[in-house]
Write an enzyme that holds these catalytic residues in place. Structure first.
Site: not given
Length: 338
Positions: A229-230
């Protein structure tokens, strides 16, 4: 007071501002006035349709500050993926090879282009002002969509998914894209995501390899991006995880970000939210904080409110809450604890 409501055509200029500020990879919020206008008009049209089963409709919501009419965020639901065009993703599963003569059986993780997620409802387009990150209003912006699904269940599928933005660096560099997609498009990650937002992922997916991509043959930096995930997408992930969404074997076509999945009836804000009748009061002895929505369609609204809620009893709302929700004495509301 901040209120989540359905989008209106007059919101276009402010939505363009939000689009410019949104995270790279949120292709459902393109910085393009024509595309945004179409998205707004599609939502308005969807709300006016008499729907008995889910189709290509989309429902667009904005978070508005009632004091200055400034938009602080937006989010969206697509009723059914694959209704108007195929919904592509990458399936991440082992590819097993075997030799009976050598008595060897070996599984190698592989990414395969697929349309397995067609037919699900999709949560997308989550964006909120930086100042409101990890506040109750982030919960409102994300979870009020689920209260909307609960109120209008016939409009949505039996399962809900959400693609979370995958990892990229501050300068827009995606190791996953460089190792996979760039070989087939010769475009930087940021430009490919921009094109996807302006057009669709379908024409890009047609250029992707039709055969499995063996994960072990990718650079380690790209492998590390699969399902990652960013940092700026972590809150969107965490909110849905608390709702009961789980990761599965599907990742985003461009950045390798994870896909979350849940059965609709198992989602917390759908399964555990309660219906109550409104009574009006000047003062409230608040005992808890809740997400509260009306049960309207075109005029759907939701807020965060401190209430004294007792199961099976009417709920007292003050004048400001009633105004924000556009409800009055005897109206029905839906609520769930934060």
């Amino acid at each position: 007071m901040l209120v989540l409501r359905t989008v209106q055509p007059t919101d276009l200029p402010q939505l363009q501002r939000l689009a410019r500020e949104s995270l790279v990879g949120v292709t459902s919020l393109p910085d393009d006035s024509a595309r945004l206008r179409d998205r707004i008009l599609d939502s308005c049209s969807s709300l006016q349709q008499n729907i008995e089963s889910p189709g290509p409709q989309n429902y667009f919501f904005v978070l508005e500050d009632q004091t200055n009419r400034r938009l602080a965020g937006c989010s969206e639901i697509v009723a059914t993926t694959g209704s108007s065009e195929p919904f592509y993703s990458l399936r991440n599963r082992p590819f097993t090879s075997a030799s009976r003569e050598l008595n060897i059986k070996h599984g190698v993780p592989a990414l395969s282009l697929c349309q397995d997620l067609n037919g699900h409802s999709l949560l997308r387009g989550f964006h909120i002002d930086t100042a409101l990150v990890r506040t109750p209003h982030s919960e409102l912006l994300s979870r009020a969509r689920l209260l909307f699904i609960a109120a209008h269940a016939q409009r949505f599928a039996d399962a809900v998914i959400s693609e979370i933005v995958g990892f990229s660096s501050d300068d827009g560099h995606s190791p996953f894209w460089d190792a996979v997609g760039k070989h087939f498009f010769d475009l930087p990650y940021v430009e490919a995501e921009h094109l996807c937002g302006l057009k669709s992922r379908t024409f890009l997916a047609h250029l992707m390899p039709q055969y499995p991509i063996y994960v072990s043959m990718l650079p380690q930096a790209a492998q590390d991006c699969i399902g990652r995930v960013h940092p700026d997408g972590q809150e969107a992930f965490d909110i849905l995880a608390r709702e009961g969404f789980e990761t599965n074997s599907y990742v985003d076509l461009f950045d390798g970000g994870p896909t979350l999945y849940a059965r609709t009836l198992d989602i917390r804000s759908i399964a555990q939210s309660q219906i109550a009748q409104v009574i009006t009061g000047e003062s409230i002895d608040a005992r808890g904080r809740y997400l509260v929505s009306n049960v309207s369609l075109e005029d759907y609204r939701a807020i965060v409110a401190d209430l004294d809620y007792r199961a099976g009893q009417p709920v007292a709302l003050d004048y400001g809450m009633c105004q924000a929700l556009q409800v009055s004495e005897g109206s029905t509301i839906r609520l769930i604890a934060l």
